[in-house]
Design a protein around this motif. Structure first.
Motif, mmCIF file in Angstrom:
data_model
loop_
_atom_site.group_PDB
_atom_site.id
_atom_site.type_symbol
_atom_site.label_atom_id
_atom_site.label_comp_id
_atom_site.label_asym_id
_atom_site.label_seq_id
_atom_site.Cartn_x
_atom_site.Cartn_y
_atom_site.Cartn_z
ATOM 1 N N SER A 8 22.913 42.329 -17.127
ATOM 2 C CA SER A 8 22.287 43.578 -17.694
ATOM 3 C C SER A 8 20.976 43.126 -18.249
ATOM 4 O O SER A 8 20.703 42.138 -19.207
ATOM 5 N N GLY A 9 19.879 43.703 -17.901
ATOM 6 C CA GLY A 9 18.483 43.737 -18.533
ATOM 7 C C GLY A 9 18.100 44.560 -19.522
ATOM 8 O O GLY A 9 17.150 44.688 -19.952
ATOM 9 N N SER A 10 19.403 45.014 -20.166
ATOM 10 C CA SER A 10 19.068 45.915 -21.473
ATOM 11 C C SER A 10 18.804 45.217 -22.778
ATOM 12 O O SER A 10 19.507 44.315 -23.011
ATOM 13 N N PRO A 11 17.553 45.497 -23.327
ATOM 14 C CA PRO A 11 17.398 44.554 -24.598
ATOM 15 C C PRO A 11 18.159 45.182 -25.677
ATOM 16 O O PRO A 11 18.276 44.316 -26.969
ATOM 17 N N LEU A 43 20.565 35.530 -23.927
ATOM 18 C CA LEU A 43 20.100 34.189 -23.818
ATOM 19 C C LEU A 43 19.090 33.772 -24.646
ATOM 20 O O LEU A 43 18.376 34.660 -25.502
ATOM 21 N N PRO A 44 18.933 32.577 -24.898
ATOM 22 C CA PRO A 44 18.017 32.051 -25.865
ATOM 23 C C PRO A 44 16.593 32.573 -25.773
ATOM 24 O O PRO A 44 15.890 32.518 -24.594
ATOM 25 N N ALA A 45 15.655 33.492 -26.554
ATOM 26 C CA ALA A 45 14.428 33.956 -26.520
ATOM 27 C C ALA A 45 13.518 33.011 -25.986
ATOM 28 O O ALA A 45 12.827 33.230 -25.198
ATOM 29 N N GLU A 46 13.761 31.834 -26.739
ATOM 30 C CA GLU A 46 12.502 30.843 -26.429
ATOM 31 C C GLU A 46 12.724 30.490 -24.850
ATOM 32 O O GLU A 46 11.701 30.090 -24.328
ATOM 33 N N ASP A 47 13.817 30.249 -24.442
ATOM 34 C CA ASP A 47 14.127 29.743 -23.065
ATOM 35 C C ASP A 47 13.366 30.793 -22.080
ATOM 36 O O ASP A 47 12.720 30.466 -21.150
ATOM 37 N N LEU A 48 13.604 32.246 -22.320
ATOM 38 C CA LEU A 48 13.009 33.137 -21.690
ATOM 39 C C LEU A 48 11.598 33.103 -21.871
ATOM 40 O O LEU A 48 10.837 33.224 -20.680
ATOM 41 N N LEU A 49 11.021 33.180 -23.079
ATOM 42 C CA LEU A 49 9.585 33.412 -23.318
ATOM 43 C C LEU A 49 8.763 32.234 -22.630
ATOM 44 O O LEU A 49 7.668 32.310 -22.207
ATOM 45 N N TYR A 50 9.175 30.990 -22.879
ATOM 46 C CA TYR A 50 8.505 29.732 -22.583
ATOM 47 C C TYR A 50 8.975 29.246 -21.031
ATOM 48 O O TYR A 50 8.708 28.273 -20.654
ATOM 49 N N ALA A 51 9.725 30.132 -20.296
ATOM 50 C CA ALA A 51 10.041 29.685 -18.854
ATOM 51 C C ALA A 51 10.808 28.263 -19.007
ATOM 52 O O ALA A 51 10.552 27.265 -18.212
ATOM 53 N N TYR A 82 11.982 47.812 -14.272
ATOM 54 C CA TYR A 82 12.922 47.240 -15.079
ATOM 55 C C TYR A 82 12.177 46.541 -16.387
ATOM 56 O O TYR A 82 11.043 46.351 -16.479
ATOM 57 N N THR A 83 13.256 46.168 -17.308
ATOM 58 C CA THR A 83 12.783 45.762 -18.543
ATOM 59 C C THR A 83 12.047 44.338 -18.517
ATOM 60 O O THR A 83 12.376 43.629 -17.426
ATOM 61 N N GLY A 84 11.125 44.264 -19.623
ATOM 62 C CA GLY A 84 10.542 42.864 -19.524
ATOM 63 C C GLY A 84 11.353 41.696 -19.654
ATOM 64 O O GLY A 84 11.308 40.559 -19.099
ATOM 65 N N ILE A 85 12.572 41.963 -20.408
ATOM 66 C CA ILE A 85 13.379 40.787 -20.776
ATOM 67 C C ILE A 85 14.163 40.516 -19.404
ATOM 68 O O ILE A 85 14.469 39.210 -19.067
ATOM 69 N N LEU A 86 14.398 41.318 -18.608
ATOM 70 C CA LEU A 86 14.983 41.161 -17.209
ATOM 71 C C LEU A 86 13.930 40.585 -16.334
ATOM 72 O O LEU A 86 14.360 39.411 -15.639
ATOM 73 N N ALA A 88 11.422 38.269 -17.397
ATOM 74 C CA ALA A 88 11.542 37.097 -17.700
ATOM 75 C C ALA A 88 12.663 36.209 -17.404
ATOM 76 O O ALA A 88 12.502 35.122 -16.671
ATOM 77 N N PHE A 89 13.936 36.912 -17.262
ATOM 78 C CA PHE A 89 15.146 36.286 -16.545
ATOM 79 C C PHE A 89 15.188 36.031 -14.769
ATOM 80 O O PHE A 89 15.067 34.793 -14.372
ATOM 81 N N LEU A 90 14.407 37.055 -14.360
ATOM 82 C CA LEU A 90 14.396 36.738 -13.066
ATOM 83 C C LEU A 90 13.436 35.710 -12.440
ATOM 84 O O LEU A 90 13.514 35.026 -11.379
ATOM 85 N N ASP A 91 12.112 35.834 -13.359
ATOM 86 C CA ASP A 91 11.202 34.446 -13.102
ATOM 87 C C ASP A 91 11.815 33.113 -13.338
ATOM 88 O O ASP A 91 11.162 32.596 -12.840
ATOM 89 N N LEU A 92 13.030 33.115 -13.976
ATOM 90 C CA LEU A 92 13.585 31.869 -13.960
ATOM 91 C C LEU A 92 14.745 31.434 -13.041
ATOM 92 O O LEU A 92 15.048 30.148 -12.954
ATOM 93 N N LEU A 93 14.620 32.187 -12.192
ATOM 94 C CA LEU A 93 15.841 32.074 -11.116
ATOM 95 C C LEU A 93 15.224 31.445 -9.779
ATOM 96 O O LEU A 93 14.083 31.406 -9.475
ATOM 97 N N PRO A 94 16.052 30.334 -9.461
ATOM 98 C CA PRO A 94 15.376 29.654 -8.357
ATOM 99 C C PRO A 94 15.231 30.345 -7.201
ATOM 100 O O PRO A 94 15.916 31.222 -6.744
ATOM 101 N N GLU A 95 14.249 30.017 -6.222
ATOM 102 C CA GLU A 95 13.999 30.863 -5.026
ATOM 103 C C GLU A 95 15.108 30.881 -4.239
ATOM 104 O O GLU A 95 15.952 29.729 -3.963
#
Length: 182
Positions: A8-11, A43-51, A82-86, A88-95
């Motif tokens: 869920s990518g809802s903020p 999820l921890p905001a810092e983990d998302l924001l700072y990848a 989709y949302t920015g928070i989603l 940020a999460f998708l950017d952290l997923l492995p290829e």
């Protein structure tokens, strides 16, 4: 029994999208499937924001996704995507983390003009992540989602039928073995 992960990518914890995610999780569990819900806003905001790829919390979400047969990704539509928070999460997923997985998008939006977000925002990223199969998806107008006096979500009949149909397609697809993994 399938193992489904909902993302869920809802903020907002009280949004229509978040309510639909919980409703879908309950539906899957009632059908005797495993259904883990990743609420990205938790999820921890810092983990998302700072990848922070080394975060144990983020690593746990990766483990859930890797173990899943299928993924349902939900998001409200903001500014045509989709949302920015989603994001940020998708950017952290492995290829190719979605390799061998069935993926079903579910979007909510305030206008039918947002319908194309499934095709132009969601499906390309799922493809890049290696999805075996991307289902048609479900777009839900905000006006078709309501809450009763107990706070339970209820959907317009037509929307509930489309979601039930999408769930059936998802579960049938997890049973098919003829698709190779990427």
């Amino acid at each position: 029994m399938s193992n489904i992960v909902l993302i869920s990518g809802s903020p907002s914890p009280n949004s229509k999208t978040a309510s639909i995610a919980k409703w879908l999780q309950k539906e899957l569990i009632e059908r005797n499937h495993r259904a883990d819900l990743i609420e990205v806003r938790e999820l921890p905001a810092e983990d998302l924001l700072y990848a922070n790829f080394k975060s144990s919390t983020i690593a746990h979400t990766h483990a859930l996704i890797k173990a899943a047969d299928a993924i349902i990704v939900l998001s409200p539509v903001y500014k045509g995507s989709y949302t920015g928070i989603l994001k940020a999460f998708l950017d952290l997923l492995p290829e190719k983390i979605f390799a061998g997985k069935i993926v079903a998008p579910v979007l909510t939006g305030g206008t039918i003009a947002h319908l194309l977000s499934i095709e132009y925002a969601f499906k390309p990223i799922f493809s890049l992540l290696g999805a075996r199969e991307i289902l048609h998806g479900v777009f839900i107008l905000d006006t078709n989602v309501q809450w009763n006096e107990k706070g339970d979500v209820f959907l317009a009949k037509e929307v509930e039928e489309r979601i039930q149909h999408s769930l059936e397609d998802l579960l049938k697809a997890t049973e098919r073995k003829e698709f190779p993994t990427i």
